[in-house]
Scaffold this active site. Structure first.
Site, PDB file in Angstrom:
ATOM      1  N   HIS A 183     -78.342  18.369   2.901  1.00 11.70           N
ATOM      2  CA  HIS A 183     -78.514  18.920   4.244  1.00 11.70           C
ATOM      3  C   HIS A 183     -77.222  19.580   4.718  1.00 11.70           C
ATOM      4  O   HIS A 183     -77.241  20.657   5.341  1.00 11.70           O
ATOM      5  CB  HIS A 183     -78.928  17.787   5.191  1.00 11.70           C
ATOM      6  CG  HIS A 183     -78.965  18.169   6.627  1.00 11.70           C
ATOM      7  ND1 HIS A 183     -77.949  17.854   7.504  1.00 11.70           N
ATOM      8  CD2 HIS A 183     -79.894  18.835   7.353  1.00 11.70           C
ATOM      9  CE1 HIS A 183     -78.247  18.300   8.705  1.00 11.70           C
ATOM     10  NE2 HIS A 183     -79.423  18.901   8.648  1.00 11.70           N
ATOM     11  N   GLU A 185     -76.858  22.939   3.141  1.00 14.71           N
ATOM     12  CA  GLU A 185     -77.746  23.909   3.800  1.00 14.71           C
ATOM     13  C   GLU A 185     -77.044  24.544   5.006  1.00 14.71           C
ATOM     14  O   GLU A 185     -77.071  25.770   5.184  1.00 14.71           O
ATOM     15  CB  GLU A 185     -79.029  23.214   4.246  1.00 14.71           C
ATOM     16  CG  GLU A 185     -79.942  24.072   5.110  1.00 14.71           C
ATOM     17  CD  GLU A 185     -80.652  23.270   6.184  1.00 14.71           C
ATOM     18  OE1 GLU A 185     -80.663  23.735   7.347  1.00 14.71           O
ATOM     19  OE2 GLU A 185     -81.179  22.175   5.870  1.00 14.71           O
ATOM     20  N   HIS A 186     -76.411  23.715   5.826  1.00 14.86           N
ATOM     21  CA  HIS A 186     -75.693  24.222   6.997  1.00 14.86           C
ATOM     22  C   HIS A 186     -74.556  25.164   6.592  1.00 14.86           C
ATOM     23  O   HIS A 186     -74.368  26.230   7.185  1.00 14.86           O
ATOM     24  CB  HIS A 186     -75.115  23.058   7.800  1.00 14.86           C
ATOM     25  CG  HIS A 186     -76.094  22.417   8.730  1.00 14.86           C
ATOM     26  ND1 HIS A 186     -75.831  22.210  10.062  1.00 14.86           N
ATOM     27  CD2 HIS A 186     -77.353  21.943   8.527  1.00 14.86           C
ATOM     28  CE1 HIS A 186     -76.873  21.634  10.644  1.00 14.86           C
ATOM     29  NE2 HIS A 186     -77.797  21.444   9.718  1.00 14.86           N
ATOM     30  N   GLU A 197     -75.960  15.535  15.499  1.00 18.30           N
ATOM     31  CA  GLU A 197     -77.391  15.630  15.184  1.00 18.30           C
ATOM     32  C   GLU A 197     -77.943  14.278  14.749  1.00 18.30           C
ATOM     33  O   GLU A 197     -79.030  13.872  15.163  1.00 18.30           O
ATOM     34  CB  GLU A 197     -77.583  16.668  14.072  1.00 18.30           C
ATOM     35  CG  GLU A 197     -79.009  16.891  13.641  1.00 18.30           C
ATOM     36  CD  GLU A 197     -79.120  17.895  12.503  1.00 18.30           C
ATOM     37  OE1 GLU A 197     -80.077  17.797  11.712  1.00 18.30           O
ATOM     38  OE2 GLU A 197     -78.236  18.783  12.401  1.00 18.30           O
TER      39      GLU A 197
END
Length: 433
Positions: free
Chosen positions: A67, A70-71, A142
């Protein structure tokens, strides 16, 4: 290019594997004004133990790195990928799941430029210590946000019960502590290993000419160099039934208690169309037992044990599958017992009739055909199934050939008391001993 036409659905699919190993799928839909592209790697949050592409020793990486990666890919050395897409009138996004990471755009024009932007930003990583540290703060925020979400915590609480000591039980984004261990060097190792074209697919669907689109993609890829292809060696812990935690509860600020009952599937080697057939059987079984027209739903609802939050799903992906049934309720223990009894008594259940099965199967086919009107649905599901060898446009045929006997055989092998677990969120101050 290989061309396959699905006469019943009036769909044509063009496929080709490029010299660098990238699998390309083109689905022209010339009656649509929009084009949708999705670039996917077979790398998700559970892939945290593997042998790097340029090494021979296995490593274990921090949870949440897929993840995190991905950012970071949206940040180029001199520009932001979102700005490139906006310049050509496209909207862009990305997502990471347990088993894959996808980057996507949709646009009505400048399709050539947007396709090249998609390929270029994903295949041009830029990792710096400063950028990595900055991203840790963003992702930590987040993660904390989801820690306060009861529905999110209910789902992951069940996964921790069903899959203890397995990466599936950890939030896809990782933990606040785990992401602190991520470095530019680790990001590069993961990128080099899992973002090789041979571990990826590109699917384009919408208003374009297949030959022209394939030429755009080929020219783009021909101008880039990649490490030599090497089979990826991943390691996942075993998932024996003995490890299942039967019950856990916690407290949160909720209006009503929340219950989620899960059933862990122990058959993890199903792939391709066999996996889709497995998913169809699991989904139809749940619909027959708990659908709005079932006697069980009516009884549970009328008695007040469940409300409109009641839902269920059959989840299947690479190396795992499970059922999940959930609802808000004032009587968590009573609901748990009722749900278990319904599942375990399936063999004599009055809802499993041929007449009802035929109706539900027709409904499932209708929903699938309706979903094919969405470019986004086709792109996301088709690209995901490619890694398992399944074909999305063959799913309707798989539903049609499914019988009630198939459902019964599935239930016989799946619905076992030892495979079940429950996670409950109680109101603060109401925890039972």
């Amino acid at each position: 290019m290989n061309k396959v036409h699905y006469e019943t659905l009036n769909e044509t699919v063009y496929t080709e594997i490029l010299e660098n190993g990238l699998q390309v799928v083109l689905i022209p839909k010339n009656k649509y004004s929009k084009t949708y592209g999705i670039f996917t790697t077979n790398f998700g949050s559970i892939d945290n133990q593997f042998v790097p592409i340029n090494d021979d020793k296995e490593i274990k990486i921090p949870d949440g790195i897929a993840h995190f990666l991905e950012h970071k890919l949206f940040e180029g050395e001199e520009h932001d990928a979102f700005e490139d897409f906006a310049k050509f009138g496209a909207s862009a996004n990305a997502f990471t799941s347990f088993t894959r990471t996808s980057y996507l755009f949709s646009a009505t024009d400048h399709i050539k430029e947007n396709t090249e932007s998609l390929l270029d930003f994903v295949q041009d990583p830029h990792f710096t210590p400063e950028g990595t540290e900055k991203e840790k703060g963003i992702i930590a925020q987040e993660i904390r946000m989801y820690e306060d979400n009861p529905g999110w915590q209910l789902f992951y609480g069940l996964l921790r019960n069903l899959y203890p000591d397995h990466p599936l039980s950890v939030d896809i984004a990782g933990t606040v502590d785990s992401i602190q261990e991520i470095s530019p060097e680790l990001l590069q190792i993961c990128y080099d290993t899992f973002y090789h074209p041979s571990n990826m697919n590109l699917l384009m669907i919408g208003n374009f000419v297949p030959d022209e689109m394939m030429d755009i993609i080929k020219r783009n890829q021909a101008g880039k160099t990649f490490l030599p292809v090497k089979p990826i060696k991943r390691t996942l812990p075993p998932i024996p039934v003995q490890d299942i935690i039967p019950y856990k509860e916690t407290e949160m600020d909720v209006q009503r208690p929340k219950v989620m009952l899960g059933v862990k599937g122990l058959e993890t080697e199903v792939t391709g169309n066999q996996a889709e057939k497995y998913k169809i059987c699991g989904s139809l079984l749940l619909e027959m037992l708990f659908g709005r027209s079932s006697t069980h739903f009516i009884e549970l609802y009328d008695s007040g044990l469940i409300d409109d939050s009641f839902g269920y799903s059959f989840n299947l992906d690479r190396s795992f599958n499970f059922m999940a049934i959930e609802s808000d309720t004032e009587e968590p223990r009573s609901l748990e017992e009722k749900l278990k009894r319904i599942l375990l008594d399936w063999e004599t259940d009055d809802n499993l009739t041929e007449e009802k099965f035929v109706l539900l199967k027709k409904s499932m086919i209708g929903e699938q055909l309706q979903a094919f009107n969405s470019l986004e649905y086709i792109a996301n599901h088709y690209s995901a199934l490619l890694f398992s060898g399944a074909e999305l446009f063959e799913v309707v045929g798989l539903i049609e050939e499914t019988s009630l006997e198939d459902i019964r055989k599935f239930a016989e092998g799946y619905l076992k008391a030892q495979s079940m677990s429950t996670y409950v969120i109680l109101q603060k101050g109401a925890k039972r001993q």
